[in-house]
Scaffold this active site. Structure first.
Site, PDB file in Angstrom:
ATOM      1  N   GLY B  14      15.094  61.773  -7.371  1.00 41.59           N
ATOM      2  CA  GLY B  14      15.134  62.627  -6.188  1.00 41.59           C
ATOM      3  C   GLY B  14      13.841  63.408  -6.041  1.00 41.59           C
ATOM      4  N   THR B 142      12.075  67.953 -11.446  1.00 41.06           N
ATOM      5  CA  THR B 142      13.481  67.966 -11.071  1.00 41.06           C
ATOM      6  C   THR B 142      13.867  69.345 -10.571  1.00 41.06           C
ATOM      7  OG1 THR B 142      15.752  68.053 -11.922  1.00 41.06           O
ATOM      8  CG2 THR B 142      14.033  68.210 -13.553  1.00 41.06           C
ATOM      9  N   ASP B 144      16.802  70.240 -10.506  1.00 40.94           N
ATOM     10  CA  ASP B 144      17.944  70.609 -11.348  1.00 40.94           C
ATOM     11  C   ASP B 144      17.529  71.384 -12.598  1.00 40.94           C
ATOM     12  OD1 ASP B 144      19.293  69.147  -9.504  1.00 40.94           O
ATOM     13  OD2 ASP B 144      19.868  67.519 -10.842  1.00 40.94           O
ATOM     14  N   GLY B 189      22.565  70.616  -8.313  1.00 36.75           N
ATOM     15  CA  GLY B 189      22.207  70.813  -9.713  1.00 36.75           C
ATOM     16  C   GLY B 189      23.049  70.016 -10.690  1.00 36.75           C
ATOM     17  N   ARG B 301      15.791  70.322  -1.859  1.00 35.64           N
ATOM     18  CA  ARG B 301      14.726  69.670  -2.619  1.00 35.64           C
ATOM     19  C   ARG B 301      13.518  69.331  -1.762  1.00 35.64           C
ATOM     20  NH1 ARG B 301      17.800  63.928  -3.742  1.00 35.64           N
ATOM     21  NH2 ARG B 301      17.088  62.855  -1.875  1.00 35.64           N
TER      22      ARG B 301
END
Lengths: 414, 414
Positions: B14, B142, B144, B189, B301
């Site tokens: 992503g 990331t 996350d 997340g 994002r």
């Protein structure tokens, strides 16, 4: 020498990113007038004013006023409150006049949308009826852009800029994979498609993007919609669908909310939402599995961090102009924007009878929507493009916008 | 004099707002090295490279490279593709080596998250096994923030800044009415609560706000949740609830997605979402009707327009450092961030064995979550605050960010 009197300003309806710019403009203009002594704020609109919820704005440290200017959400609080007709129920009007008398208020400015203009209309007429001298002026604000007799309304440009930017970011994100993505973006705007249409403003930046835009002005036909999406998906792969929360079928049922069509807010408007979920499910089941749905919700009306400078400055200008017109003796009017030309964009202010404005909705002209009913025409671009121009340098502190809720910096009057 | 060879850079997983900063950093560092001749880009990660989808980055006008630096979404495209173990299936590895030989590639940089680090590990091990000389380095990214052995990962700070700003704007909006609002914000997340926790960063700006934050690290207990919300609503009226998309009950079932828990993406991760809807319904039915739910989805994002400067610069630094380490002879490693101190915040880079990193998830330490399991402790603030600092001046044109999709500015190699 003039005899000085006081003014009162209040805000109503759903906030916008720039609703406080109009407040700021009105405060600044009122404070430099020789006719005005004190500037009062009504907390939570008409509903709060009736309860005597009044503050003296000059009590607030100027530092806080400056901070408020760059903060989203109505600094004086808001309400969704509809005055009854005074022939039916005079009680509230009597209370209002009592408050106006108590604070020696001769000028009242109400920043709001459709329903707030209804209040301006009713209060000004009632005052005239009983011979109470007051100048009541409405200052338009609505992200929905559905107010009549103004080229556009403050709040729309900033929301449009946020929606177009988000469209741009989502569309780019979807293009990173070989696997195709159908994006579904649900946009606010109740029965007018202005905001939803703004998603198209990415056209110059992403000329290759296949967009389909569905506005409440055109009855939603599920069969035709599926044909559109299927064709676009087959030809382009990535497809970006923007739908208005207020989409209705031919019979006037809200899409995705049939069961809830009778759930109303305090103004009697049905509470919308759910279209995105419906469209997501529909496309997944009938066309293609990889669908990403984004429902921005309230963020559309409060994303001050991405406000349009044109919008920000016009909001302030209308606040100032409203005060000038009131001092000149106008009442029962709404201050409005008249576009002079598009390139370069110039605008001037005017004033209109508020009873022409209230309780009506300005929708997208049908000839600004393409024949297929799934995109907008060049006229819309010419109209909307100037309104998203420029950025507002929002003060930042510790990595976040330096916003304030004025509520915590003010004292109520006794 | 060195013998010159070429390098290859690709992106995977992503995207983040700053994934292209790492790409920019790697390109810039590689282009100034005497050991490197050409800089190639692999389109759509490993999946595209195997298919021979390679471009020469120096073919791209520098104006476009600069524009790409400020654009969200992986400029070289991405993939969600998992290499098989080479003992099981060597075919793909042979193809990769063929490509590396064809383009004389001795350095390969892979910008990605957990699964991309798995590819770095496997490719570097395979190359060593067959005696093919190549330096393979992973560059973390990331939103996350769940990569092990790095203080944090590029992409997280910008997403955290966007989430905190949105929290701030939504919370202010909810405060305008006398009628109270319970906000529900659903945050990405997966199984790590870092991003959801970032919603708390509004604390200094809105000290009066009652926030409840539910992270995937703590099993979700519906009864306790309803008690929390009920108590907060009775005491404060306005309540801001932030929930992770990855919330699970004690038995490991995803909240709001029980029926879909087995719907997996290409990496075998369950596709999440739906928590927000579930929580909205729950609160409406059991506690209070006026609930506003926002699901930001992918916007988290890709909101480059609100990127953190610290994050932006660190992402670029890691791209540069990865090249330096590779030229120094490292392989099978991930470049990482080591925090030196919080106030003032300083950070240095290090390098870790990628096999320690891949296929693991770094979760929030349990002692950074309060005892009630519904908010974060001071340790989290000390950790996250420095990462959202500063703004990136994204070039704007005609009212919108001047983003580019590099795909439309590049030629594929034959």
């Amino acid at each position: 020498m003039y005899t000085k009197s006081n003014c009162l300003i209040a805000q109503s309806g759903g906030p916008t990113a720039v609703i406080n710019s109009s407040l700021y403009g009105a405060i600044m203009e009122a404070s430099r007038s020789e006719k005005i002594d004190k500037v009062y704020g009504g907390i939570n609109g008409i509903e709060g004013i009736i309860k005597g919820n009044i503050i003296d704005i000059f009590d607030i440290p100027y530092e806080r006023i400056k901070q408020m200017r760059f903060s989203p959400a109505a600094a004086l609080g808001s309400c969704r409150y509809r005055l009854k007709d005074y022939l039916e129920d005079e009680e509230e009007y009597k209370k209002l006049i009592e408050i106006f008398k108590k604070y020696n208020i001769k000028y009242f400015f109400y920043i709001g949308g459709n329903d707030s203009m209804d209040a301006v209309d009713k209060i000004s007429k009632y005052a005239r009826e009983i011979g109470f001298e007051i100048n009541v002026i409405g200052i338009p604000k609505t992200i929905d852009n559905d107010l009549m007799f103004t080229d556009h309304s403050p709040g729309f440009g900033s929301a449009a800029k946020y929606i177009a930017t988000t469209t741009l970011e989502l569309a780019l994100d979807a293009e990173v994979y070989e696997t195709k993505t159908i994006n579904v973006l649900e946009v606010m705007g109740r029965n007018a498609g202005w905001l939803t249409a703004s998603s198209a403003l990415v056209k110059e930046r992403l000329p290759h993007l296949k967009q389909l835009i569905y506005l409440p002005e055109i009855p939603f036909n599920e069969e035709r919609f599926l044909e559109d999406v299927n064709k676009a998906y087959k030809e382009y792969g990535n497809v970006f669908i923007t739908v208005s929360e207020g989409l209705m079928d031919e019979k006037g049922n809200y899409i995705g909310r049939k069961e809830n069509a009778y759930h109303k807010d305090a103004f009697g408007h049905p509470q919308l939402g759910g279209v995105g979920d419906y469209i997501e499910k529909l496309v997944k089941e009938k066309i293609y599995k990889r669908v990403k749905m984004t429902r921005l919700g309230v963020t559309q009306r409060c994303a001050m961090h991405l406000a349009s400078k044109v919008d920000f400055e016009e909001a302030e200008m209308l606040g100032k102009e409203a005060v000038k017109y009131a001092l000149f003796g106008e009442t029962g009017k709404m201050i409005s924007l008249v576009r002079e030309r598009n390139y370069p964009y110039t605008v001037k202010t005017d004033i209109v009878d508020v009873d022409k404005v209230c309780n009506k909705e300005k929708k997208m002209p049908l000839n600004w929507i393409n024949e297929e009913g799934n995109y907008v025409t060049e006229e819309f671009f010419d109209y909307a493009r100037p309104l998203i121009q420029g950025e507002v340098k929002v003060p930042m502190a510790e990595g976040l916008p330096y916003y304030i809720n004025l509520k915590y910096a003010i004292k109520k009057q006794e």
